[in-house]
Design a protein around this motif. Structure first.
Motif, PDB file in Angstrom:
ATOM      1  N   LEU A  14      89.283  60.438  62.748  1.00  0.00           N
ATOM      2  CA  LEU A  14      88.243  60.695  63.748  1.00  0.00           C
ATOM      3  C   LEU A  14      87.077  59.717  63.586  1.00  0.00           C
ATOM      4  N   LYS A  15      86.707  59.444  62.351  1.00  0.00           N
ATOM      5  CA  LYS A  15      85.591  58.528  62.092  1.00  0.00           C
ATOM      6  C   LYS A  15      85.939  57.091  62.463  1.00  0.00           C
ATOM      7  N   SER A  16      87.224  56.737  62.329  1.00  0.00           N
ATOM      8  CA  SER A  16      87.643  55.354  62.583  1.00  0.00           C
ATOM      9  C   SER A  16      87.821  55.048  64.065  1.00  0.00           C
ATOM     10  N   GLY A  17      87.830  56.093  64.887  1.00  0.00           N
ATOM     11  CA  GLY A  17      88.033  55.880  66.318  1.00  0.00           C
ATOM     12  C   GLY A  17      89.489  55.874  66.729  1.00  0.00           C
ATOM     13  N   ALA A  18      90.371  56.425  65.891  1.00  0.00           N
ATOM     14  CA  ALA A  18      91.793  56.515  66.240  1.00  0.00           C
ATOM     15  C   ALA A  18      91.960  57.317  67.531  1.00  0.00           C
ATOM     16  N   LYS A  19      93.000  56.991  68.288  1.00  0.00           N
ATOM     17  CA  LYS A  19      93.233  57.651  69.573  1.00  0.00           C
ATOM     18  C   LYS A  19      93.874  59.022  69.350  1.00  0.00           C
ATOM     19  N   ILE A  20      93.023  60.032  69.219  1.00  0.00           N
ATOM     20  CA  ILE A  20      93.471  61.401  68.962  1.00  0.00           C
ATOM     21  C   ILE A  20      93.290  62.228  70.229  1.00  0.00           C
ATOM     22  N   THR A  21      94.330  62.957  70.604  1.00  0.00           N
ATOM     23  CA  THR A  21      94.260  63.757  71.829  1.00  0.00           C
ATOM     24  C   THR A  21      93.800  65.182  71.562  1.00  0.00           C
ATOM     25  N   GLU A  22      94.232  65.761  70.436  1.00  0.00           N
ATOM     26  CA  GLU A  22      93.827  67.128  70.108  1.00  0.00           C
ATOM     27  C   GLU A  22      93.999  67.384  68.620  1.00  0.00           C
ATOM     28  N   VAL A  23      93.246  68.363  68.130  1.00  0.00           N
ATOM     29  CA  VAL A  23      93.317  68.739  66.719  1.00  0.00           C
ATOM     30  C   VAL A  23      93.576  70.235  66.627  1.00  0.00           C
ATOM     31  N   TYR A  24      94.603  70.597  65.866  1.00  0.00           N
ATOM     32  CA  TYR A  24      94.937  71.999  65.626  1.00  0.00           C
ATOM     33  C   TYR A  24      94.353  72.420  64.285  1.00  0.00           C
ATOM     34  N   ILE A  25      93.634  73.546  64.290  1.00  0.00           N
ATOM     35  CA  ILE A  25      92.989  74.041  63.076  1.00  0.00           C
ATOM     36  C   ILE A  25      93.366  75.502  62.865  1.00  0.00           C
ATOM     37  N   HIS A  73      97.993  58.995  69.105  1.00  0.00           N
ATOM     38  CA  HIS A  73      98.900  57.962  69.594  1.00  0.00           C
ATOM     39  C   HIS A  73      99.592  57.304  68.406  1.00  0.00           C
ATOM     40  N   GLU A  74     100.738  56.692  68.655  1.00  0.00           N
ATOM     41  CA  GLU A  74     101.489  56.038  67.589  1.00  0.00           C
ATOM     42  C   GLU A  74     100.630  54.982  66.890  1.00  0.00           C
ATOM     43  N   PHE A  75     100.881  54.803  65.598  1.00  0.00           N
ATOM     44  CA  PHE A  75     100.150  53.797  64.835  1.00  0.00           C
ATOM     45  C   PHE A  75     100.431  52.417  65.424  1.00  0.00           C
ATOM     46  N   GLU A  76      99.390  51.629  65.590  1.00  0.00           N
ATOM     47  CA  GLU A  76      99.533  50.304  66.191  1.00  0.00           C
ATOM     48  C   GLU A  76      99.610  49.233  65.104  1.00  0.00           C
ATOM     49  N   TYR A  77     100.801  48.656  64.955  1.00  0.00           N
ATOM     50  CA  TYR A  77     100.962  47.538  64.026  1.00  0.00           C
ATOM     51  C   TYR A  77     100.361  46.284  64.655  1.00  0.00           C
ATOM     52  N   CYS A  78     100.042  45.319  63.814  1.00  0.00           N
ATOM     53  CA  CYS A  78      99.406  44.102  64.311  1.00  0.00           C
ATOM     54  C   CYS A  78     100.264  42.879  63.981  1.00  0.00           C
TER      55      CYS A  78
END
Length: 253
Positions: A14-25, A73-78
């Motif tokens: 979340l802090k890094s700005g990853a593309k997260i759609t939802e969080v289950y807690i 979203h899927e991890f983005e390789y570079c």
């Protein structure tokens, strides 16, 4: 889509700005760290869903998701060039890590964590015979994978030759290496190669290296664990570059 599991990995994502759609807690999660995750979700506009802890475990791909799972979203390789650009942007000599046959997610995640803390600009893995980024890797890295550039290549030996053409020196860790790690000059453009548990570095990769380096050791077992060896070498690189005043934003503790 992928899952990110565990409190620290989700928080760092979340802090890094990853593309997260939802969080289950989990409904039963009431601790301070969970509250921080909820606040970060609100700041990032991420939907939070409170569910029974049994649903969390059914969704999880790791043994203990700690009551928190993010859907991302899927991890983005570079590409390799992206890693080199990262070094140029930071004003530092390139510091890459090439992993030869690391298949254990715990080792891979631990290596990513150490790499991030020691100023590695990016990690290179092979598309075959290497562990990809998985929820277990994410968790073992304590979320550091979200800050690390990772490239996947078809042929490690060819990649080594391409790096050497770009002026990068290749140091391969080998138990029978001829050069102790503390005698190496890591202030130059550097690529450190770490091999797998047991097998070590493959012959073709070893032949392509500029230096075969070793970590001095005592005792009767033949070598360090791959992630431990990686951490020792990475810190030596960091130490030398700190002495040169090259690393930007390094902390003393």
């Amino acid at each position: 889509m992928r899952t990110i599991e565990g409190k620290n990995p989700v928080k760092e994502a979340l802090k890094s700005g990853a593309k997260i759609t939802e969080v289950y807690i989990s409904n039963s999660a009431k601790d301070k760290e969970t509250a921080q995750i909820i606040d970060l979700c609100r700041q990032n506009g991420v939907v939070v869903k409170f569910v029974d802890k049994h649903k969390i475990y059914k969704m999880a791909q790791t043994k203990n998701p700690q009551g928190v799972i993010a859907i991302a979203h899927e991890f983005e390789y570079c590409d390799i060039d992206d890693i080199l650009f990262e070094a140029k942007k930071s004003g530092e000599e390139p510091f890459l890590v090439l992993l030869d046959g690391i298949t254990d997610p715990q080792n891979f995640g631990s290596i990513i964590r150490s790499a991030h803390l020691c100023g590695v600009h990016g990690i290179v893995i092979e598309t075959r015979n290497s562990c990809p980024v998985t929820p277990a890797v994410e968790k073992a890295s304590a979320g550091a994978v979200e800050y690390m550039k990772i490239a996947r290549v078809v042929n490690l030996r060819r990649t080594i030759e391409e790096l050497k053409e770009k002026g990068i020196w290749v140091f391969a860790a080998d138990a029978n290496g001829s050069k102790p790690v503390y005698e190496c000059d890591f202030t130059i453009p550097t690529c450190v190669v770490i091999g797998s548990e047991g097998k070590g570095i493959t012959r073709l990769v070893k032949e392509g290296a500029d230096f075969l380096i070793k970590i001095p050791q005592k005792g009767y077992v033949n070598s360090f664990n791959a992630s431990v060896a990686a951490g020792i070498i990475f810190f030596e690189v960091l130490k030398q570059r700190l002495k040169e005043g090259e690393i930007k934003g390094a902390l003393d503790g």
